[in-house]
Enzyme design. Sequence first.
Site, PDB file in Angstrom:
ATOM      1  N   GLU A   1       5.475 -15.681 -88.708  1.00 25.55           N
ATOM      2  CA  GLU A   1       4.766 -14.990 -89.855  1.00 25.55           C
ATOM      3  C   GLU A   1       5.473 -15.401 -91.357  1.00 25.55           C
ATOM      4  OE1 GLU A   1       4.447 -11.207 -89.556  1.00 25.55           O
ATOM      5  OE2 GLU A   1       3.776 -11.022 -87.400  1.00 25.55           O
TER       6      GLU A   1
ATOM      7  N   ILE B   1      30.223 -16.232 -76.397  1.00 27.72           N
ATOM      8  CA  ILE B   1      30.647 -15.132 -76.425  1.00 27.72           C
ATOM      9  C   ILE B   1      30.976 -15.738 -74.245  1.00 27.72           C
ATOM     10  CG2 ILE B   1      31.966 -12.653 -76.171  1.00 27.72           C
ATOM     11  CD1 ILE B   1      30.826 -12.658 -78.683  1.00 27.72           C
TER      12      ILE B   1
HETATM   13  N1  CAA Z   1       0.111  -9.648-102.059  1.00 23.08           N
HETATM   14  C1  CAA Z   1      -1.534  -9.507-102.753  1.00 23.08           C
HETATM   15  N2  CAA Z   1      -1.454 -10.788-103.108  1.00 23.08           N
HETATM   16  C2  CAA Z   1      -0.746 -11.872-102.954  1.00 23.08           C
HETATM   17  C3  CAA Z   1      -0.019 -12.534-102.073  1.00 23.08           C
HETATM   18  C4  CAA Z   1       0.904 -10.477-101.883  1.00 23.08           C
HETATM   19  N3  CAA Z   1       1.848 -10.731-100.769  1.00 23.08           N
HETATM   20  N4  CAA Z   1       0.906 -13.066-102.262  1.00 23.08           N
HETATM   21  C5  CAA Z   1      -0.344 -13.546-102.576  1.00 23.08           C
HETATM   22  N5  CAA Z   1      -0.832 -13.464-103.483  1.00 23.08           N
HETATM   23  C6  CAA Z   1      -1.740 -12.929-103.825  1.00 23.08           C
HETATM   24  C7  CAA Z   1      -1.717 -14.286-105.611  1.00 23.08           C
HETATM   25  O1  CAA Z   1      -1.505 -13.357-106.785  1.00 23.08           O
HETATM   26  C8  CAA Z   1      -2.571 -14.968-106.130  1.00 23.08           C
HETATM   27  O2  CAA Z   1      -3.540 -14.621-106.412  1.00 23.08           O
HETATM   28  P1  CAA Z   1      -4.716 -14.970-107.882  1.00 23.08           P
HETATM   29  O3  CAA Z   1      -4.352 -16.202-107.738  1.00 23.08           O
HETATM   30  O4  CAA Z   1      -5.381 -14.150-108.370  1.00 23.08           O
HETATM   31  O5  CAA Z   1      -3.248 -14.731-108.606  1.00 23.08           O
HETATM   32  C9  CAA Z   1      -3.275 -16.044-104.257  1.00 23.08           C
HETATM   33  O6  CAA Z   1      -3.392 -14.465-103.440  1.00 23.08           O
HETATM   34  C10 CAA Z   1      -2.617 -16.744-103.624  1.00 23.08           C
HETATM   35  O7  CAA Z   1      -1.452 -16.916-104.283  1.00 23.08           O
HETATM   36  P2  CAA Z   1      -0.404 -17.909-103.901  1.00 23.08           P
HETATM   37  O8  CAA Z   1      -0.848 -19.339-105.538  1.00 23.08           O
HETATM   38  O9  CAA Z   1       0.977 -17.483-104.440  1.00 23.08           O
HETATM   39  O10 CAA Z   1      -0.748 -18.841-103.311  1.00 23.08           O
HETATM   40  P3  CAA Z   1      -0.336 -19.839-101.960  1.00 23.08           P
HETATM   41  O11 CAA Z   1      -1.456 -21.512-101.955  1.00 23.08           O
HETATM   42  O12 CAA Z   1       0.934 -21.260-103.299  1.00 23.08           O
HETATM   43  O13 CAA Z   1       0.547 -19.967-100.384  1.00 23.08           O
HETATM   44  C11 CAA Z   1       2.262 -18.405 -98.956  1.00 23.08           C
HETATM   45  C12 CAA Z   1       1.708 -19.017-100.485  1.00 23.08           C
HETATM   46  C13 CAA Z   1       3.380 -17.436 -99.558  1.00 23.08           C
HETATM   47  C14 CAA Z   1       2.822 -20.341 -98.726  1.00 23.08           C
HETATM   48  C15 CAA Z   1       1.134 -18.242 -97.810  1.00 23.08           C
HETATM   49  O14 CAA Z   1       0.707 -19.883 -97.954  1.00 23.08           O
HETATM   50  C16 CAA Z   1       2.298 -17.977 -96.489  1.00 23.08           C
HETATM   51  O15 CAA Z   1       2.209 -16.931 -97.157  1.00 23.08           O
HETATM   52  N6  CAA Z   1       2.019 -19.172 -95.732  1.00 23.08           N
HETATM   53  C17 CAA Z   1       2.470 -18.716 -95.317  1.00 23.08           C
HETATM   54  C18 CAA Z   1       1.782 -17.889 -93.895  1.00 23.08           C
HETATM   55  C19 CAA Z   1       2.438 -17.499 -92.557  1.00 23.08           C
HETATM   56  O16 CAA Z   1       2.849 -16.904 -93.007  1.00 23.08           O
HETATM   57  N7  CAA Z   1       1.703 -17.119 -91.673  1.00 23.08           N
HETATM   58  C20 CAA Z   1       2.102 -16.759 -90.095  1.00 23.08           C
HETATM   59  C21 CAA Z   1       0.290 -16.587 -89.822  1.00 23.08           C
HETATM   60  S1  CAA Z   1       1.009 -15.093 -88.028  1.00 23.08           S
HETATM   61  C22 CAA Z   1       1.718 -15.567 -87.215  1.00 23.08           C
HETATM   62  O17 CAA Z   1       2.757 -16.041 -87.500  1.00 23.08           O
HETATM   63  C23 CAA Z   1       1.257 -15.750 -85.944  1.00 23.08           C
HETATM   64  C24 CAA Z   1       1.566 -14.315 -85.349  1.00 23.08           C
HETATM   65  O18 CAA Z   1       0.400 -14.379 -84.977  1.00 23.08           O
HETATM   66  C25 CAA Z   1       2.652 -13.077 -85.218  1.00 23.08           C
END
Ligand code: CAA
Length: 380
Positions: free
Chosen positions: A363, A337
Amino acid sequence: MIDLSLSEEQKGLQKLAKEFAQKEITPVALQYDKESTFPGDIIKKAHAAGLMNLTCPKEYGGLGLGLVNASLITEELTAACVAIAGMIGINSLACGPILAGGSDEQKRRFLIPLNQSGKTASFGLTEREAGSDAGSLKTGAKLEGDHYVLNGQKCFITNASYAAFYTIFATLDPAKGTKGICAFVVPREAQGLSIGKIEDKMGQRALNVAEVILENVIVPREDRLGNEGEGFKFAMEALDEGRVNIATCGVGIARAAFEASLAYAKTRIQFGKAIGTFQALNFMLADMAAAVDSARLIAWYAGSLADHGKRYTREAAQAKFYATDVAMRVTMDAVQIHGGYGYTKDYLVEKLMRDAKLTQIYEGTNQINRMVAGGALMRG
Ligand code: CAA
């Protein structure tokens, strides 16, 4: 009927944040962006004004606000500059694991001095080879008597250079996956902790992002949060709140871009008329306004579930990817725009477009957040 009008208290929070943003952030936002400097003075003023540590409970030195009320403040600060707002707000993510997994004694020991002093902390999860797949992190924690020894390297850590302490995630054994991860609180002055590369970023340039290097860092057992193997869950719980905050950042950026575009479209004359009266641009403005309003509502919805003590992982993830995609789209339209002027550094929308891009990445990338939301849908 759902009443979305704000209470007098909520209007007061919004007004306080808006006035602070207009006085302390807007006039210097472009300068901080250009110089990529640490907004330490603004953080101090935000602390004095009661605009920091929004959701941390009062008993631990925070303001004790709910997530919806916190988002009223965050939207105003972010509309002025998301990077400066991010530095003011970083403690909510950094301290999230302490609130999720710490004992009452740990919360008092770590949070009260931080919140009272106006200092900032950092959240140390990401590593070079463990970004989206956070559970595969390699920073090691070895128990030796009454303490752990931490070795590894974190990257893309917001506020790393200025943190008073770090919530660090490290594994007892990478073979255990997420079940081997522990969360620790590590002070800045810990021997063996140092800051590595400081990232030179496209946007959000006042947001300090750097590596944290841990070489034989000794952490007493009593600074581990919760039990061994619970750390990953605390990280995810902190990110649930973090993702609502980032959704709100998307709202603030998009709103700023929309407001700048509307003002420009009313005053820029071409073919003898304000350009906003041409249907092509008028429809763009209508779409932008609808996108900003819907992004705000989806963020409030996720926040309100948290405020009512409900699980909100899916709603936080969907708010994050939706609102930050809105921010990207709206800021790109804002540059369009503004035409050639919008592509120059003389106009705010150029900064907003660069700033918006990071909200789709940090995040949890928006692809990861779709995975979180989509996975929850399939699990019912
Ligand atoms: N609350 C509570 N427990 C949770 C949860 C939540 N939101 N999410 C997962 N869990 C638990 C699960 O229940 C599981 O527990 P159990 O084995 O007892 O059932 C355990 O955690 C493992 O969960 P997953 O099997 O789902 O794990 P995964 O390895 O498949 O990963 C994922 C899941 C969502 C991909 C995760 O790895 C993820 O969020 N990745 C992205 C990471 C991220 O956001 N990084 C950003 C960092 S901060 C930043 O950006 C910079 C900054 O400083 C601002």
